[in-house]
Design a protein around this motif. Structure first.
Motif, PDB file in Angstrom:
ATOM      1  N   GLU A  91       0.862  -1.178   0.000  1.00  0.00           N
ATOM      2  CA  GLU A  91       0.000   0.000   0.000  1.00  0.00           C
ATOM      3  C   GLU A  91       0.893   1.220   0.000  1.00  0.00           C
ATOM      4  OE1 GLU A  91      -3.269   2.232   2.864  1.00  0.00           O
ATOM      5  OE2 GLU A  91      -2.946   0.077   3.124  1.00  0.00           O
ATOM      6  N   LEU A  92       0.432   2.270  -0.658  1.00  0.00           N
ATOM      7  CA  LEU A  92       1.197   3.508  -0.622  1.00  0.00           C
ATOM      8  C   LEU A  92       0.273   4.683  -0.387  1.00  0.00           C
ATOM      9  CD1 LEU A  92       0.891   5.369  -3.415  1.00  0.00           C
ATOM     10  CD2 LEU A  92       2.260   3.544  -4.355  1.00  0.00           C
ATOM     11  N   ASN A 127      -1.961  -1.076  -3.492  1.00  0.00           N
ATOM     12  CA  ASN A 127      -3.194  -0.335  -3.252  1.00  0.00           C
ATOM     13  C   ASN A 127      -2.873   1.089  -2.842  1.00  0.00           C
ATOM     14  OD1 ASN A 127      -5.106  -2.549  -3.531  1.00  0.00           O
ATOM     15  ND2 ASN A 127      -4.226  -3.327  -1.634  1.00  0.00           N
ATOM     16  N   ALA A 128      -3.734   1.990  -3.241  1.00  0.00           N
ATOM     17  CA  ALA A 128      -3.692   3.371  -2.769  1.00  0.00           C
ATOM     18  C   ALA A 128      -5.104   3.704  -2.305  1.00  0.00           C
ATOM     19  CB  ALA A 128      -3.257   4.313  -3.879  1.00  0.00           C
ATOM     20  N   ILE A 129      -5.234   4.166  -1.088  1.00  0.00           N
ATOM     21  CA  ILE A 129      -6.533   4.493  -0.518  1.00  0.00           C
ATOM     22  C   ILE A 129      -6.597   6.001  -0.338  1.00  0.00           C
ATOM     23  CG2 ILE A 129      -8.064   4.143   1.462  1.00  0.00           C
ATOM     24  CD1 ILE A 129      -6.686   1.407   1.857  1.00  0.00           C
ATOM     25  N   PHE A 148     -10.207   2.063 -10.202  1.00  0.00           N
ATOM     26  CA  PHE A 148     -10.962   2.141  -8.957  1.00  0.00           C
ATOM     27  C   PHE A 148     -11.439   0.740  -8.617  1.00  0.00           C
ATOM     28  CE2 PHE A 148     -15.195   2.344  -7.047  1.00  0.00           C
ATOM     29  CZ  PHE A 148     -14.910   3.032  -5.883  1.00  0.00           C
ATOM     30  N   VAL A 149     -11.313   0.322  -7.352  1.00  0.00           N
ATOM     31  CA  VAL A 149     -11.677  -1.030  -6.959  1.00  0.00           C
ATOM     32  C   VAL A 149     -12.938  -1.049  -6.092  1.00  0.00           C
ATOM     33  CG1 VAL A 149     -10.918  -3.105  -5.728  1.00  0.00           C
ATOM     34  CG2 VAL A 149      -9.306  -1.825  -7.112  1.00  0.00           C
ATOM     35  N   VAL A 165     -10.666   3.089  -2.881  1.00  0.00           N
ATOM     36  CA  VAL A 165      -9.508   2.216  -3.030  1.00  0.00           C
ATOM     37  C   VAL A 165      -9.197   2.072  -4.521  1.00  0.00           C
ATOM     38  CG1 VAL A 165      -8.562  -0.090  -2.618  1.00  0.00           C
ATOM     39  CG2 VAL A 165     -10.111   0.941  -0.941  1.00  0.00           C
ATOM     40  N   PHE A 166      -7.945   2.313  -4.870  1.00  0.00           N
ATOM     41  CA  PHE A 166      -7.444   2.098  -6.223  1.00  0.00           C
ATOM     42  C   PHE A 166      -6.385   1.019  -6.131  1.00  0.00           C
ATOM     43  CE2 PHE A 166      -9.269   6.247  -6.232  1.00  0.00           C
ATOM     44  CZ  PHE A 166      -9.775   6.439  -7.505  1.00  0.00           C
TER      45      PHE A 166
END
Length: 174
Positions: A91-92, A127-129, A148-149, A165-166
């Motif tokens: 994650e970032l 993942n990037a939130i 986009f998830v 979440v992407f």
């Protein structure tokens, strides 16, 4: 240097970054969508010293990596990276000084960190939130090709608000 770009470089944070680090993190327009809390100068200096020495990548925990202007080497932002203990995913989260936003430095930095994470780990995806109100970060991720998830509701224990979440999958598999 961890990664070199035309507009931005990734490097370790260091105590000499205290002034720019504290300046952009104290900016309410920058901090608004972040999950971190402000630090006083002593805490920030200690944090920067720890990040200068920490083993990279930090498997199973978070680390912060500096984003520096490619010409001046002045800190313009940082990226938090978490690689899962089993290295299945990462994650970032990115923070950019307001003055550096809109200059493609964040765009380049995310591309550099993605390459770095995939080179340093077995992560199959990153993942990037983002806060649902952070349309700038969402536009950046979409421009980079991150689909986009899902949406996480305010009941999810992140920062008490709705998050998007992407996800970016490793090209050609793990």
């Amino acid at each position: 240097m961890l990664a070199l770009g035309e507009k931005a470089n990734l490097r370790r944070l260091r105590p000499a970054d205290l002034v720019p680090f504290q300046t952009y993190r104290a900016d309410p327009d920058v901090a608004r969508y972040q999950g971190w809390t402000a630090m006083d100068d002593a805490e920030a200096c200690n944090f920067l010293a720890v990040m200068q020495q920490i083993d990279l990548p930090k498997i199973g925990g978070w680390c912060q990596i500096g984003i520096a202007d490619a010409v001046s080497d002045i800190l313009i932002g940082d990226v938090g990276v978490h690689i899962a203990q089993d290295q299945s995913e990462a994650e970032l989260g990115i923070t950019m000084a307001r003055a550096a936003q809109g200059k493609s430095q964040g765009f380049e930095a995310v591309g550099l960190i993605v390459d770095w994470v995939f080179a340093q780990s077995r992560a199959a995806k990153i993942n990037a939130i983002t806060d649902e109100r952070n349309t700038g970060a969402q536009a950046l991720l979409i421009r980079l090709g991150w689909p986009f998830v899902t949406t996480l509701g305010p009941d999810v224990e992140i920062v008490g608000r709705t998050e998007h979440v992407f996800e970016y999958a490793r090209p050609n598999g793990p």
